[in-house]
Scaffold this active site. Sequence first.
Site, short mmCIF file in Angstrom:
data_model
loop_
_atom_site.label_atom_id
_atom_site.label_comp_id
_atom_site.label_asym_id
_atom_site.label_seq_id
_atom_site.Cartn_x
_atom_site.Cartn_y
_atom_site.Cartn_z
N HIS A 120 0.87 -1.19 0.00
CA HIS A 120 0.00 0.00 0.00
C HIS A 120 0.90 1.23 0.00
O HIS A 120 2.02 1.20 0.50
CB HIS A 120 -0.87 -0.04 1.27
CG HIS A 120 -1.95 0.98 1.33
ND1 HIS A 120 -1.71 2.30 1.67
CD2 HIS A 120 -3.29 0.89 1.13
CE1 HIS A 120 -2.85 2.97 1.68
NE2 HIS A 120 -3.83 2.14 1.34
N ASP A 197 2.87 -4.72 8.15
CA ASP A 197 1.64 -3.97 7.97
C ASP A 197 0.48 -4.95 8.10
O ASP A 197 0.23 -5.76 7.20
CB ASP A 197 1.65 -3.31 6.59
CG ASP A 197 0.35 -2.60 6.25
OD1 ASP A 197 -0.63 -2.72 7.01
OD2 ASP A 197 0.29 -1.94 5.18
N GLN A 200 -4.69 -5.48 6.88
CA GLN A 200 -5.65 -6.39 6.24
C GLN A 200 -5.62 -7.79 6.81
O GLN A 200 -6.24 -8.70 6.24
CB GLN A 200 -5.35 -6.44 4.73
CG GLN A 200 -5.46 -5.11 4.01
CD GLN A 200 -6.89 -4.60 3.92
OE1 GLN A 200 -7.85 -5.37 3.98
NE2 GLN A 200 -7.04 -3.30 3.77
#
Length: 404
Positions: A120, A197, A200
């Site tokens: 992202h 990260d 999600q």
Amino acid sequence: MNIKAIRSQFPILEEKIHGKPLVYFDNGATTQKPLSVIQRVNDYYSKENANIHRGVHTLSQEATTAYENARNTIQEYLGAKQSHEILFTKGTTDSINLVAFSFGELLNADDEVIISAMEHHSNIVPWQMLCERKGCKLRVIPMNEKGELELDVYDTLLSEKTKLVAVTHISNALGTVNNVEHIIEKAHAVGAKVLIDGAQSIQHIKVNVQDLGCDFYAFSGHKLFGPTGIGVLYGKEEILNQMPPYQGGGDMIKEVTLEKTTYNELPHKFEAGTPNIAGGIGLGTAFEFLNSLNMEDVLKHEQELLNYATEELSKIEGIQFYGEAEEKTSVISFLIDGLHPYDVGTLLDKMGIAVRTGHHCTQPIMDQFGIPGTIRASFALYNTKEEIDLFIAALNRIIPILQD
């Protein structure tokens, strides 16, 4: 899982859009909120509203206790050693920027940072800014045409110059589940730290940061049934203690004079100013909601949705899928020959179906595939096969209209 009982906890799922029942397939962007979270935030503002950490009066003490209890709940869920390893931030983006700035201050020119081609933008741009500021070099793990990282190439990128590896646990655009255990193990072998990260992942799979062994883990509250404007950065205590503060202000200080300031202990050193108190408390309640579930059952249900939707979509003539990794979660990105994703998304909305269209803040992925963007359907634990049937029926109605 009793999906009907779960859906009953989410009042927005009873709403109608353009006179049609809402089918919400934009969970990768944000999830809906259960009544328990909505009520908890309302109760804070109705009954406990006060600033925290500073007041001796009753409301301040109650609000402080609720806020810190939320931190403890999150610590236990993540399996962190200490509650002060849980830092409240504005979200994943803020968490990554905190590390890029603060850990980045420990880096020198010619040090190297590794990211991947499927990140992202929030896990690309902060590292580019760091490299420009400090003279570091940014290296990239390539991705194959199935949407999987080429970990054999990653192994060759690592060296004694590598100081940090920052990768996504699950791709927001493709649904790929990355082998972060391998990534972490190999990075640690050369002395590098690892940031995952988790924006999600944490709402789909059970995460234990000690089992993973990562040095940092970042995620947003609003993607796991909590409020917007609140997120978490987990960091190992010894590393956080080495890092300078990210921002200056109230609560992150121990003593201030006009000549010099000394900084507070963890976690307050990284939490300057009045925080999003209601958001933090609400996020704690969202984790209590997750605690009420069996995450293995959640993953199984969402995998069934993914498999069913993929099978049904495959019957549509001219469909092209993007992201066909062997390991993936409940995200489907696709295009239909000759149709612009924006047009498809707009007409789906007229039928009450919410999907995401565009590049999903992953332009490098789209550039690799040579496309401007995709249509993305992303599922959550409250979605059903019946909703997928409505989605497929709507597409079959839309396609002839747009092809005329």
